[in-house]
Design a protein around this motif. Structure first.
Motif, PDB file in Angstrom:
ATOM      1  N   ALA A 149       0.833  -1.202   0.000  1.00 29.11           N
ATOM      2  CA  ALA A 149       0.000   0.000   0.000  1.00 29.11           C
ATOM      3  C   ALA A 149       0.870   1.254   0.000  1.00 29.11           C
ATOM      4  O   ALA A 149       0.591   2.222  -0.708  1.00 29.11           O
ATOM      5  CB  ALA A 149      -0.927  -0.011   1.212  1.00 29.11           C
ATOM      6  N   PHE A 150       1.953   1.234   0.788  1.00 27.58           N
ATOM      7  CA  PHE A 150       2.832   2.406   0.837  1.00 27.58           C
ATOM      8  C   PHE A 150       3.496   2.640  -0.525  1.00 27.58           C
ATOM      9  O   PHE A 150       3.588   3.771  -1.006  1.00 27.58           O
ATOM     10  CB  PHE A 150       3.897   2.246   1.922  1.00 27.58           C
ATOM     11  CG  PHE A 150       4.881   3.372   1.963  1.00 27.58           C
ATOM     12  CD1 PHE A 150       4.495   4.614   2.445  1.00 27.58           C
ATOM     13  CD2 PHE A 150       6.174   3.214   1.493  1.00 27.58           C
ATOM     14  CE1 PHE A 150       5.385   5.675   2.458  1.00 27.58           C
ATOM     15  CE2 PHE A 150       7.070   4.274   1.501  1.00 27.58           C
ATOM     16  CZ  PHE A 150       6.675   5.504   1.993  1.00 27.58           C
ATOM     17  N   LEU A 151       3.946   1.544  -1.146  1.00 31.06           N
ATOM     18  CA  LEU A 151       4.602   1.696  -2.443  1.00 31.06           C
ATOM     19  C   LEU A 151       3.617   2.212  -3.492  1.00 31.06           C
ATOM     20  O   LEU A 151       3.983   3.009  -4.353  1.00 31.06           O
ATOM     21  CB  LEU A 151       5.232   0.369  -2.883  1.00 31.06           C
ATOM     22  CG  LEU A 151       6.416  -0.079  -2.018  1.00 31.06           C
ATOM     23  CD1 LEU A 151       6.949  -1.416  -2.475  1.00 31.06           C
ATOM     24  CD2 LEU A 151       7.532   0.960  -2.036  1.00 31.06           C
ATOM     25  N   ALA A 152       2.366   1.758  -3.379  1.00 29.24           N
ATOM     26  CA  ALA A 152       1.341   2.279  -4.306  1.00 29.24           C
ATOM     27  C   ALA A 152       1.117   3.766  -4.055  1.00 29.24           C
ATOM     28  O   ALA A 152       0.861   4.537  -4.976  1.00 29.24           O
ATOM     29  CB  ALA A 152       0.035   1.510  -4.115  1.00 29.24           C
ATOM     30  N   MET A 153       1.250   4.154  -2.796  1.00 23.00           N
ATOM     31  CA  MET A 153       1.038   5.543  -2.410  1.00 23.00           C
ATOM     32  C   MET A 153       2.122   6.457  -2.995  1.00 23.00           C
ATOM     33  O   MET A 153       1.848   7.592  -3.397  1.00 23.00           O
ATOM     34  CB  MET A 153       1.053   5.602  -0.881  1.00 23.00           C
ATOM     35  CG  MET A 153       0.758   6.908  -0.242  1.00 23.00           C
ATOM     36  SD  MET A 153       0.713   6.581   1.542  1.00 23.00           S
ATOM     37  CE  MET A 153       0.572   8.225   2.171  1.00 23.00           C
TER      38      MET A 153
END
Lengths: 419, 291
Positions: free
Chosen positions: A49-53
């Motif tokens: 999720a963080f990398l997508a962010m």
């Protein structure tokens, strides 16, 4: 001998070759743009999720984010601060550590990085205060969690949200074995789910002033207010599934599983907003098998009080790309991405588009809370927090030792604060 | 090698003794294997079942196995790169530490120089220094030389951490080699370099191999050293252990992927161990009894 050595020689040659190749690669950096190093505790789905962010930011600027996820973040940052080898941005282990590094200057002030007016208008004041050290903002929140939610299985419990805490405690167990499910086990941090209980009781029974003084170490543990909170939790423990042994040996992630058995083991489970993924992964629950109501007010004087937590984030190396990334991370646009993937509440009040009913309602409660306090245990010195965890396990095993336990925590508090 | 006079040691025992011995060995092996077996079984089970029932309930029908855990772990971004990183870290670090240790051990065993025994005791005494207490000073040192965050930093660190044990193991083995060989070599004009490369090294192959296995496994399984010396600045160099540990989220959820990941991590060490195992036992006992 000669025959046999051939294999070993081949292995040595391979090793030698690997040394050369690795040495050649060792100095390479990813092409194009600047690399911003980020370290955090997020793993698994959180890491994704963080990398997508950060992906839109990478696409826009051409810079790259090199993320290291580890739950040993304390070791990495402590050795890093001592030696000067630090990531550009980092998730911080807790507010206590942040204050220490903010004062020592390891964490760079963000006042010139962020658009302060916008940041303050979009962030709950409690979070702004928490990130402030000596008048300067050094920590911001990427996501948050709401604590003090009471979960139930709508297939078994249909009476809706009780109005008062007494109503909760006098709920009929129906076909369930007990009223509550409690699971305190969590490896070295065993006991922390109990600390959430105590914090919720202190805030709802005695109000924010006592809560703040207690967290700051000026209000003693062995006072009637804190004792009342432990006693309130003691009543819950008395009505919990499986008794003391089950409570201390059940992992917090599995704690709510008896909600979904047939016949159910319990009616209610008290946990923060993140627990839904555990219900689904480990409890075998589907969407619709669980719902929550917020823990009701206890003292009407302090109605609408909630505790919560969040992931602090700070900057160690002041460089343009790192500033730019940090600026991006606090925006509603960025935080919406994680929120949409699920499992997180935003730290930014402008984010309102939640993917499911449970997180939407949690976010609304978080946004409209009249009194909001950060998780008290996280604000205490680390040594005291550990003692608090341990005390909860001890208390669950033998409630008659309460006075002794509270006296011990007062000692731990004095010791941890260098008294 | 099979032609070695194995019969020399094989004093004929009554058949029931041998059977009894084998039965005991099999039993101990079975007990030793149970945790690994549990891991293997669980790695093929759906997560909800892993947390609700024991692994032994899965080996009887009805079976409910799934490949989902493996699929998730293998599809995970960066796992392949992490596997290669682990090789880049492990192989050079193993080779460097075994080479340095072999040279040091030879010197301690066969060369005469002042304070030899004192130095040896100091080196072996370093075995008791806990690795964790060295993290900050070593990282400072690496930072001041500018190699913090590179593979070189981890190779050197692992070499340093491995040397006390490696030197100790090799020194004892080399010290047990026949003195006459080195004396006659010296008479024939061999200098220490020749004696080391042509005599000591070939004769020590079994112990070198077992040391290599030890070092390989230790470094392959290491998380902390790589994380501290590389993690803060170069996440793209991190080894498999760090990536696997981070399959779990910050709240301790998603642990069901760890069982599958553990098996992927174990694959290479198993191959190394099986390939070199014939050296293993001989190397360990090699220096123990002389004559």
């Amino acid at each position: 001998m000669g025959q046999r050595n051939r294999g070993l020689r081949a292995l040595l040659a391979l090793g030698g070759a690997a040394v050369l190749v690795a040495a050649a690669c060792g100095t390479g950096t990813p092409s194009g743009g600047t690399k911003v190093t980020v370290i955090g505790t997020w793993g698994g789905a959180e890491q994704e999720a963080f990398l997508a962010m950060v992906k839109p930011w990478e696409d826009k600027t051409g810079n790259t984010v090199a993320y290291t996820g580890t739950r040993d973040i304390n070791a990495v940052l402590t050795t890093g601060v001592a030696s000067g080898i630090l990531p550009d941005l980092a998730g911080l282990p807790g507010p206590g550590q942040m204050v220490e590094w903010g004062k020592s200057g390891a964490l760079k002030p963000l006042d010139s990085v962020l658009d302060i007016e916008t940041y303050k208008s979009e962030t709950s004041p409690a979070f702004v205060d928490l990130g402030t050290v000596d008048g300067k903002i050094v920590g911001v929140f990427i996501k948050s969690a709401l604590k003090g939610l009471i979960w139930y299985n709508p297939n078994d419990y249909t009476a809706g949200a009780p109005a008062t805490w007494d109503d909760v405690m006098s709920t009929s167990t129906g076909s369930a074995e007990s009223l509550w499910c409690v699971g305190l086990e969590s490896g070295a941090a065993s006991g922390w789910p109990g600390t959430d209980w105590i914090e919720d009781f202190v805030l709802r029974q005695s109000g924010p002033e006592v809560y703040d003084a207690w967290v700051a170490g000026t209000h003693p543990w062995a006072s009637p207010e804190i004792k009342a909170a432990f006693e309130g939790f003691g009543e819950v423990l008395d009505a919990s599934y499986g008794g003391a042994d089950t409570v201390v040996s059940t992992n917090f992630g599995d704690g709510g599983n008896p909600l979904f058995t047939d016949p159910p083991g319990c009616v209610f489970h008290h946990q923060a907003s993140f627990i839904t993924s555990f219900f689904k992964d480990q409890g075998g629950a589907a969407d619709g098998d669980f719902d929550f109501f917020p823990m009701p007010d206890i003292n009407p004087e302090y109605a609408g009080a909630f505790t919560g937590a969040g992931d602090l984030f700070g900057m160690f190396n002041d460089k343009p790309a790192a500033r730019d990334l940090l600026k991006y991370l606090v925006t509603a646009e960025a935080q919406q991405i994680w929120v949409s993937i699920g499992g997180a509440l935003s730290g930014n009040t402008k984010v309102t588009d939640y993917p499911d009913d449970v997180s939407k309602r949690s976010a609304e409660i978080l946004g409209s809370a009249k009194i909001f306090r950060f998780d008290g245990g996280d604000l205490m010195p680390t040594a005291l927090q550990s003692a608090f965890f341990g005390a909860m396990v001890e208390f669950a095993q033998d409630q008659s030792k309460l006075d002794e336990i509270l006296a011990g925590l007062d000692e731990a508090s004095t010791a941890a604060r260098g008294g | 090698m099979t032609a070695m006079p194995r019969a020399a040691g094989a004093v004929r025992r009554p058949i029931w003794t041998r059977w009894g011995l084998h039965a005991v060995l099999l039993l101990i092996m079975a007990i030793w294997l149970i945790p690994t077996l549990a891991l293997l079984v669980n790695s093929f089970r759906p997560s909800a079942e892993v947390s609700s029932s024991g692994w032994w309930t899965a080996i009887v029908p009805p079976w409910d196995f799934t490949l989902a855990n493996y699929e998730h772990v293998l599809a995970r971004q960066g796992l392949g790169q992490a596997f290669i990183n682990s090789l880049f870290i492990t192989i050079p670090a193993t080779v460097i530490s075994v080479m340095v240790a072999a040279i040091a051990a030879y010197a301690f065993a066969w060369m005469d120089f002042p304070f030899r025994n004192v130095l040896f005791v100091i080196v072996v005494g370093l075995l008791v220094v806990p690795l964790q207490s060295t993290l900050i000073p070593v990282l400072r040192l690496l930072a001041s030389t500018g190699i913090a965050g590179t593979y070189m930093a981890v190779w050197l660190a692992h070499t340093g951490y491995g040397l006390p044990f490696a030197v100790y193991l090799l020194r004892n083995y080399m010290g047990g080699l026949p003195k006459e060989v080195f004396e006659s070599a010296a008479i024939d004009g061999a200098n220490p370099m020749v004696a080391f490369f042509r005599l000591a090294l070939p004769m020590s192959v079994p112990v070198l191999a077992s040391l290599a296995i030890f070092q390989f496994l230790f470094i392959w399984n290491d998380l902390l050293v790589s994380l501290i010396y590389i993690g803060a600045t170069n996440s793209e160099y991190l080894p498999l252990t760090v990536v696997v540990a981070n399959l779990v989220n910050s709240l301790g959820g998603e642990t069901h992927y760890l069982t599958a990941a553990a098996f992927i991590t174990m694959a290479l060490p198993l191959i190394v161990f099986l390939a070199l195992q014939r050296y293993f036992v001989r190397g360990i006992t090699g220096g123990a009894v002389k004559g």
